[in-house]
Design a protein around this motif. Structure first.
Motif, PDB file in Angstrom:
ATOM      1  N   MET A 107       0.848  -1.197   0.000  1.00 32.88           N
ATOM      2  CA  MET A 107       0.000   0.000   0.000  1.00 32.88           C
ATOM      3  C   MET A 107       0.886   1.251   0.000  1.00 32.88           C
ATOM      4  N   GLU A 108       0.523   2.224  -0.801  1.00 30.84           N
ATOM      5  CA  GLU A 108       1.323   3.448  -0.888  1.00 30.84           C
ATOM      6  C   GLU A 108       1.337   4.161   0.453  1.00 30.84           C
ATOM      7  N   ASN A 109       2.497   4.665   0.810  1.00 31.08           N
ATOM      8  CA  ASN A 109       2.641   5.415   2.052  1.00 31.08           C
ATOM      9  C   ASN A 109       1.644   6.566   2.089  1.00 31.08           C
ATOM     10  N   ARG A 110       0.906   6.666   3.210  1.00 29.79           N
ATOM     11  CA  ARG A 110      -0.150   7.682   3.306  1.00 29.79           C
ATOM     12  C   ARG A 110       0.397   9.104   3.267  1.00 29.79           C
ATOM     13  N   ILE A 111       1.554   9.322   3.855  1.00 26.47           N
ATOM     14  CA  ILE A 111       2.119  10.678   3.837  1.00 26.47           C
ATOM     15  C   ILE A 111       2.357  11.101   2.388  1.00 26.47           C
ATOM     16  N   ARG A 112       3.010  10.202   1.614  1.00 35.13           N
ATOM     17  CA  ARG A 112       3.263  10.500   0.202  1.00 35.13           C
ATOM     18  C   ARG A 112       1.948  10.657  -0.561  1.00 35.13           C
ATOM     19  N   GLN A 113       0.999   9.773  -0.298  1.00 35.03           N
ATOM     20  CA  GLN A 113      -0.273   9.779  -1.006  1.00 35.03           C
ATOM     21  C   GLN A 113      -1.019  11.097  -0.808  1.00 35.03           C
ATOM     22  N   VAL A 114      -1.134  11.521   0.447  1.00 38.87           N
ATOM     23  CA  VAL A 114      -1.875  12.753   0.740  1.00 38.87           C
ATOM     24  C   VAL A 114      -1.103  13.970   0.249  1.00 38.87           C
ATOM     25  N   ARG A 115       0.214  13.936   0.421  1.00 37.13           N
ATOM     26  CA  ARG A 115       1.018  15.068  -0.043  1.00 37.13           C
ATOM     27  C   ARG A 115       0.826  15.300  -1.536  1.00 37.13           C
ATOM     28  N   LYS A 116       0.843  14.213  -2.310  1.00 37.91           N
ATOM     29  CA  LYS A 116       0.667  14.326  -3.753  1.00 37.91           C
ATOM     30  C   LYS A 116      -0.728  14.819  -4.107  1.00 37.91           C
ATOM     31  N   LYS A 117      -1.740  14.314  -3.398  1.00 44.28           N
ATOM     32  CA  LYS A 117      -3.111  14.762  -3.652  1.00 44.28           C
ATOM     33  C   LYS A 117      -3.263  16.259  -3.400  1.00 44.28           C
ATOM     34  N   ARG A 118      -2.524  16.750  -2.414  1.00 44.29           N
ATOM     35  CA  ARG A 118      -2.610  18.178  -2.078  1.00 44.29           C
ATOM     36  C   ARG A 118      -1.718  19.028  -2.977  1.00 44.29           C
ATOM     37  N   GLY A 119      -0.890  18.365  -3.804  1.00 45.51           N
ATOM     38  CA  GLY A 119       0.006  19.111  -4.687  1.00 45.51           C
ATOM     39  C   GLY A 119       1.141  19.799  -3.944  1.00 45.51           C
ATOM     40  N   VAL A 120       1.600  19.179  -2.867  1.00 47.52           N
ATOM     41  CA  VAL A 120       2.657  19.762  -2.027  1.00 47.52           C
ATOM     42  C   VAL A 120       3.963  19.008  -2.267  1.00 47.52           C
ATOM     43  N   SER A 121       5.021  19.747  -2.495  1.00 47.40           N
ATOM     44  CA  SER A 121       6.326  19.112  -2.698  1.00 47.40           C
ATOM     45  C   SER A 121       6.929  18.730  -1.350  1.00 47.40           C
ATOM     46  N   GLN A 122       7.916  17.829  -1.384  1.00 44.67           N
ATOM     47  CA  GLN A 122       8.604  17.457  -0.139  1.00 44.67           C
ATOM     48  C   GLN A 122       9.280  18.680   0.482  1.00 44.67           C
ATOM     49  N   GLU A 123       9.841  19.529  -0.379  1.00 43.12           N
ATOM     50  CA  GLU A 123      10.515  20.730   0.123  1.00 43.12           C
ATOM     51  C   GLU A 123       9.560  21.656   0.862  1.00 43.12           C
ATOM     52  N   LYS A 124       8.380  21.876   0.257  1.00 47.66           N
ATOM     53  CA  LYS A 124       7.408  22.773   0.889  1.00 47.66           C
ATOM     54  C   LYS A 124       6.901  22.197   2.198  1.00 47.66           C
ATOM     55  N   LEU A 125       6.632  20.888   2.205  1.00 46.55           N
ATOM     56  CA  LEU A 125       6.145  20.247   3.426  1.00 46.55           C
ATOM     57  C   LEU A 125       7.197  20.339   4.525  1.00 46.55           C
ATOM     58  N   ALA A 126       8.443  20.075   4.154  1.00 47.29           N
ATOM     59  CA  ALA A 126       9.521  20.125   5.141  1.00 47.29           C
ATOM     60  C   ALA A 126       9.692  21.536   5.702  1.00 47.29           C
ATOM     61  N   THR A 127       9.681  22.527   4.818  1.00 48.05           N
ATOM     62  CA  THR A 127       9.843  23.915   5.253  1.00 48.05           C
ATOM     63  C   THR A 127       8.699  24.337   6.172  1.00 48.05           C
ATOM     64  N   SER A 128       7.481  23.953   5.835  1.00 45.03           N
ATOM     65  CA  SER A 128       6.306  24.328   6.634  1.00 45.03           C
ATOM     66  C   SER A 128       6.362  23.713   8.031  1.00 45.03           C
ATOM     67  N   LEU A 129       6.952  22.521   8.138  1.00 48.09           N
ATOM     68  CA  LEU A 129       7.003  21.835   9.432  1.00 48.09           C
ATOM     69  C   LEU A 129       8.304  22.092  10.191  1.00 48.09           C
ATOM     70  N   GLY A 130       9.249  22.773   9.509  1.00 47.35           N
ATOM     71  CA  GLY A 130      10.519  23.066  10.164  1.00 47.35           C
ATOM     72  C   GLY A 130      11.418  21.858  10.297  1.00 47.35           C
ATOM     73  N   ILE A 131      11.329  20.940   9.337  1.00 46.31           N
ATOM     74  CA  ILE A 131      12.203  19.771   9.339  1.00 46.31           C
ATOM     75  C   ILE A 131      12.881  19.666   7.973  1.00 46.31           C
ATOM     76  N   THR A 132      13.743  18.684   7.798  1.00 42.79           N
ATOM     77  CA  THR A 132      14.481  18.572   6.536  1.00 42.79           C
ATOM     78  C   THR A 132      13.691  17.781   5.497  1.00 42.79           C
ATOM     79  N   ARG A 133      14.019  18.033   4.223  1.00 46.79           N
ATOM     80  CA  ARG A 133      13.381  17.287   3.150  1.00 46.79           C
ATOM     81  C   ARG A 133      13.783  15.814   3.240  1.00 46.79           C
ATOM     82  N   GLN A 134      15.013  15.563   3.693  1.00 47.89           N
ATOM     83  CA  GLN A 134      15.475  14.192   3.826  1.00 47.89           C
ATOM     84  C   GLN A 134      14.621  13.424   4.837  1.00 47.89           C
ATOM     85  N   ALA A 135      14.175  14.127   5.884  1.00 52.74           N
ATOM     86  CA  ALA A 135      13.333  13.474   6.891  1.00 52.74           C
ATOM     87  C   ALA A 135      11.998  13.068   6.280  1.00 52.74           C
ATOM     88  N   ILE A 136      11.415  13.968   5.467  1.00 52.76           N
ATOM     89  CA  ILE A 136      10.163  13.652   4.792  1.00 52.76           C
ATOM     90  C   ILE A 136      10.352  12.441   3.901  1.00 52.76           C
TER      91      ILE A 136
END
Length: 316
Positions: free
Chosen positions: A1-30
């Motif tokens: 099953m596709e990872n839910r974080i990736r699945q929802v992020r893609k549905k919302r049209g959010v890049s890993q970079e944007k998600l990481a910046t918004s949460l104050g963590i690294t893109r590598q962590a995402i």
């Protein structure tokens, strides 16, 4: 099953970079979260869920994805539609009978407009499989309605399947509304939309007044008078149709009339010609010629499109 974080992020049209910046963590962590190589801390799960607009259990895969339309989801939609339309005993699970009647009316209306063969009410003695195959073939547009998908999945994922009567009512009403909306989307004509904009509110208000006045009648004679009054209103409205057409932009009338749509062209011609019934034996040329003659007789300007059409086909 596709990872839910990736699945929802893609549905919302959010890049890993944007998600990481918004949460104050690294893109590598995402990236590590999405590959399943690393689990977020509890507070990070909550931040992820809040940002993506879902619950933590959903993001962790502990809750079903109610927006995913699986084969079982489609089966549920069709089986519920079939039950509401064909099953005489389904009313026992409902609080009200109105939603069932609304589903039947919506299905019958769509079948009539789409000229389905056979009509759904002719399938009553067919097997359940034949009924479901028919509904699946002609009403698959319901699979595009996100609310219906969610309601179907809620039914599927209910641990007890002890669906309440209010749920059945809501589901039936949503099915009916979706079919009604699709019928409008597919079959509404410019002419129908135009008159709807003019008369819908007037007709609705007149009917509400009629219903309310009936409530206060003290005798059959009083009720009869209210029916006469409402009937007079309808006749007056009907008589105003021709005037309303001629007040419409003549270019819009011509545009509709010249379309390759026999039913629409015939309807426009009938209204312009004061309700004179035109059957299918009248060709498009005949109808346009009759409208031309009507406009000339009433000293109305004849659009150049009509003149050009008649000149082009007059000797053919």
């Amino acid at each position: 099953m596709e990872n839910r974080i990736r699945q929802v992020r893609k549905k919302r049209g959010v890049s890993q970079e944007k998600l990481a910046t918004s949460l104050g963590i690294t893109r590598q962590a995402i990236s590590q979260y999405e590959m399943g190589n690393r689990q977020p801390r509890l507070e990070t799960w909550q931040k992820l869920a809040d940002f993506l607009g879902v619950t933590v259990p959903y993001l962790q895969g502990l809750e079903p994805d109610l927006y995913t339309i699986a084969p079982e989801t489609k089966k549920t939609i069709i089986s519920k539609l079939s039950a509401f339309y064909f099953d005489k005993d389904v009313s026992k699970s409902m609080r009200f009978i109105d939603p069932i009647e609304r589903v039947k009316d919506a299905v019958n209306e769509y079948a009539r407009l789409a000229e389905l063969t056979p009509l759904p009410n002719e399938l009553k003695r067919k097997s359940q499989k034949e009924k479901n195959d028919y509904l699946n073939k002609y009403f698959s547009f319901l699979f595009e309605d996100s609310m219906i998908i969610v309601m179907s999945n809620e039914y599927l994922y209910s641990q007890t399947n002890d669906v309440t009567k209010s749920y059945e009512d809501r589901f039936a009403n949503r099915l009916a509304k979706s079919i009604e909306n699709y019928s409008i989307q597919e079959f509404e004509t410019k002419l129908g939309k135009y008159f709807g904009e003019i008369y819908n509110s007037k007709l609705q208000n007149a009917f509400k007044t009629f219903q309310r006045n009936i409530s206060f009648c003290k005798s059959v004679e009083d009720i009869s008078k209210q029916f006469d009054k409402f009937s007079d209103f309808l006749n007056t409205t009907k008589n105003g149709l021709n005037k309303a057409v001629l007040e419409k932009e003549i270019t819009d009338i011509v545009s509709d009339l010249m379309r390759k749509d026999d039913n629409l062209g015939r309807s426009i011609a009938e209204i312009i010609l004061n309700g004179q019934k035109l059957n299918k034996s009248y060709s498009r040329y005949d109808r346009i010629k009759m409208v031309n003659d009507y406009l000339v007789k009433n000293k109305k300007e004849v659009p150049k499109e009509i003149s050009a059409y008649l000149e082009k086909y007059s000797n053919k």
